[in-house]
Scaffold this active site. Structure first.
Site, mmCIF file in Angstrom:
data_model
loop_
_atom_site.group_PDB
_atom_site.id
_atom_site.type_symbol
_atom_site.label_atom_id
_atom_site.label_comp_id
_atom_site.label_asym_id
_atom_site.label_seq_id
_atom_site.Cartn_x
_atom_site.Cartn_y
_atom_site.Cartn_z
ATOM 1 N N GLY A 99 0.820 -1.214 0.000
ATOM 2 C CA GLY A 99 0.000 0.000 0.000
ATOM 3 C C GLY A 99 0.848 1.256 0.000
ATOM 4 C CB SER A 150 -3.246 -13.911 -1.976
ATOM 5 O OG SER A 150 -2.157 -14.751 -1.660
ATOM 6 C CE1 TYR A 171 -4.359 -13.255 3.826
ATOM 7 C CE2 TYR A 171 -3.407 -14.994 2.466
ATOM 8 C CZ TYR A 171 -3.550 -13.655 2.770
ATOM 9 O OH TYR A 171 -2.893 -12.705 2.024
#
Length: 250
Positions: free
Chosen positions: A19, A137, A150
């Site tokens: 980020g 991801s 996750y």
């Protein structure tokens, strides 16, 4: 190189890692950024480096009360958002036998519920030609032991890329995603692993990567900004893998 003069980007989780690298690159190319982070300290540290073309908001990307205030807080700084990069997140390990409800809720609130309602809040500030980009991801491509929650959360994000693209096509807002592989960030800081365990994990991972190295946050940032640029004007509903080929090369 595509410039972003007179453009504003909102980057969740913009104080560190991918980020922060994206915010820095966006400013370097002439734009202004709004970054979010969970603590005043990390937001202030990031802003001290990013400079006068950055604005920071202390907000929890998984909190519905914080998300509900996001639109009005942004309007105090900018009337529009040209790039929304949904980047906030981290991974946590837990085996199937040991995972509890709080582990499940923590990851789904942060990676699924939070981004969904953040998009809902920011959409009124966006228009034709703007971009929404999700950070998903490479873990969605294969099974990884002890990473089931996750991985499932990131798979939901991958689904949002396609469904949101379908819903927003008529508005001219492009929706895409970037799928990083192993990147040199602080992603392991929330896993609960000791520093020694992290070092051992990283040492074990590197030989499995086709390029035998972790990627840099700047390499993901450049991909995000390509997707946000006019150079990618015909890319919609896509996810670009930036993983050194680990998800497809054996």
């Amino acid at each position: 190189m595509q410039t972003f003069e007179n453009k504003v980007a909102l980057i969740t989780g913009g104080t560190t890692g991918i980020g922060f690298a994206t915010a820095s690159e966006f400013i370097e190319r002439g734009g202004k950024v709004i970054i979010t982070g969970r603590s005043q300290n990390t937001v202030d540290q990031a802003l001290s480096i990013l400079g006068e073309n950055a604005h920071g908001l202390v907000t929890d990307a998984s909190s519905m009360s914080d998300i509900g205030q996001l639109q009005n807080r942004i309007l105090a700084y900018s009337k529009c958002v040209h790039l929304l990069f949904l980047n906030a997140g981290y991974g946590k390990f837990s085996g199937l036998a040991n995972a509890d409800e709080s582990h499940f809720d923590e990851l789904f609130n942060l990676h699924v519920k939070g981004p969904f309602f953040t998009v809902q809040q920011i959409l009124p500030l966006m228009q034709k030609g703007d971009s929404i980009i999700f950070n998903t991801s490479f873990v969605t491509d294969f099974g990884i032991a002890n990473f089931s929650v996750y991985s499932a959360a990131k798979s939901a994000v991958a689904s949002f890329i396609k469904t949101f693209a379908s819903e927003l096509s008529d508005s001219g807002i492009r929706v895409n995603g970037v799928s990083p592989g192993h990147i040199s960030t602080n992603i392991y800081s929330k896993t609960g692993l000791s520093n020694e365990a992290v070092e051992q994990t990283v040492a074990g991972i590197i030989p499995t990567i086709p390029f035998k190295r972790f990627g840099e946050a700047s390499e993901i940032a450049k991909t995000v900004l390509f997707l946000a640029s006019a150079d990618a004007s015909y890319i919609h509903g896509a996810t670009l893998k930036v993983d050194a080929g680990i998800s497809v090369v054996k």
